[in-house]
Write an enzyme that holds these catalytic residues in place. Structure first.
Site, PDB file in Angstrom:
ATOM      1  N   PHE A 134       0.822  -1.220   0.000  1.00  0.00           N
ATOM      2  CA  PHE A 134       0.000   0.000   0.000  1.00  0.00           C
ATOM      3  C   PHE A 134       0.856   1.270   0.000  1.00  0.00           C
ATOM      4  CE2 PHE A 134      -4.041  -1.923   2.197  1.00  0.00           C
ATOM      5  CZ  PHE A 134      -4.271  -2.690   1.067  1.00  0.00           C
ATOM      6  N   THR A 202      -0.040  -6.300   3.608  1.00  0.00           N
ATOM      7  CA  THR A 202      -0.151  -5.535   4.849  1.00  0.00           C
ATOM      8  C   THR A 202      -0.423  -6.523   5.970  1.00  0.00           C
ATOM      9  OG1 THR A 202      -0.964  -3.531   3.774  1.00  0.00           O
ATOM     10  CG2 THR A 202      -1.466  -3.793   6.100  1.00  0.00           C
ATOM     11  N   LYS A 238     -13.536  -6.041  -1.814  1.00  0.00           N
ATOM     12  CA  LYS A 238     -12.662  -6.876  -2.636  1.00  0.00           C
ATOM     13  C   LYS A 238     -12.168  -8.046  -1.807  1.00  0.00           C
ATOM     14  CE  LYS A 238      -8.921  -6.565  -6.019  1.00  0.00           C
ATOM     15  NZ  LYS A 238      -8.028  -5.648  -6.744  1.00  0.00           N
TER      16      LYS A 238
END
Length: 352
Positions: A134, A202, A238
């Site tokens: 990210f 992450t 998602k």
């Protein structure tokens, strides 16, 4: 033909360059090209012209136009999140033939992502592997770019979604707050929001797909949208291809319980032997197809399913649509097939 030249260059010359540096160079070039009407017109005229009308929804409603909220899409294929993380090249991407663009993943605060190397090409396997983490400039920077985009009639005509996530340092308990902040910041400038809890890069993020953890996150994202705009903001989640089928069905049920507009299936997979990170592209396709079929079986008729994962050819796209996707997205094939790919795909799929 030009669409044969780029794949040859990719396999023999571009493969020698650093993948992340090449990515940044491409986004920078497209950002500049998208700024000027003549260059946008050139891209649209040579690569991206979407002739053939608006294709129907593929799943159960063959005579209904493809829409997200109140927006009618000019084609079925959009750009998946991960390519244009900071909303730098939306105009160029649409000029090249993508029917819509999903920017991000965007987090509330800027963050550098994981240490490099963190992006690899899988040339023979027709895929990519990444552990980016990210990396992005934050929600305020993305919102500023999108606000500028929407200040022009050309920019307002484009269909743009924002993929949102939490910062790496944010705890699981505070995760809903991150999704609230991102949704509130970006909702005024986009046509839909996608909640990303499925990236493998992450730490702990995929744990948030469990319905008990996911429910407050989706509720927070909805609240962020409602606090920012008066119109109904289409909200998607998602999901990862590595979820069990049982857990996928539970997530679908949760989207119906909370009134979400749909699901994006799927993110990258960790079911591989290439090393750290998630794999996209051809190695993901068959599992993504299975997940799309399963989601379509349980999703409501009034919900939208966006299928993504390994779509490279027109036949791939048709298989995904036949499996139940209403819309599809691509990224890895755009990298390997080049700038003519999205326009060629959308023209071939028009009316399918």
């Amino acid at each position: 033909m030009s669409f044969h030249v780029y794949p040859w260059l990719y396999r023999h010359l571009i493969r020698l360059t650093d993948p992340e540096q090449a990515h940044h160079a491409a986004i920078s070039a497209l950002s500049v090209a998208g700024t000027f009407a003549p260059s946008r017109g050139l891209m649209r005229g040579t690569c991206g012209y979407l002739r053939g009308g608006i294709p129907p929804l593929a799943r159960r409603t063959p005579y209904r136009s493809v829409t997200i909220g109140e927006r009618v899409l000019p084609g079925v294929l959009g750009l998946a999140a991960g390519m244009d993380k900071d909303a730098q090249a939306v105009e160029a991407m649409c000029a090249l033939g993508f029917a819509f663009v999903e920017i991000g993943t965007v987090t509330p605060l800027p963050q550098p992502g994981n240490d490099g190397p963190r992006l690899w090409r899988l040339i023979e396997e027709e895929g990519l592997r990444n552990r980016m983490g990210f990396n992005n400039e934050g929600a305020a920077a993305a919102a500023a770019r999108l606000k500028a985009l929407r200040s022009t009639s050309a920019g307002r005509s484009l269909i743009v979604g924002a993929n949102i996530g939490k910062n790496k340092t944010t705890s699981e308990a505070d995760a809903p707050r991150d999704y609230y902040l991102c949704a509130k910041e970006l909702a005024p400038w986009v046509d839909f929001i996608v909640v990303n809890v499925s990236s493998p890069n992450t730490p702990g993020l995929r744990d948030l797909q469990a319905v008990d953890h996911l429910r407050p996150i989706l509720a927070a994202a909805r609240a962020g949208c409602e606090d920012a705009v008066s119109r109904r903001m289409p909200l998607f989640v998602k999901i990862a291809p590595d979820l069990s089928n049982e857990d996928i069905v539970k997530v679908v049920a949760l989207t119906q319980e909370l009134g979400l507009e749909g699901i994006v299936a799927t993110n990258t997979t960790i079911a591989h032997d290439y090393g750290e990170g998630g794999v996209s592209g051809r190695p993901l396709f068959e599992r993504a197809l299975e997940v799309v079929a399963l989601v379509a079986e349980h999703l409501g008729d009034d919900q939208i399913l966006i299928g993504t994962g390994g779509i490279t050819t027109v036949d791939d796209a048709k298989r995904m649509l036949d499996a139940g996707a209403d819309l599809i997205e691509g990224l890895s094939a755009f990298v390997s097939q080049g700038p003519t790919w999205p326009g060629r795909m959308n023209r071939a799929l028009a009316g399918y």
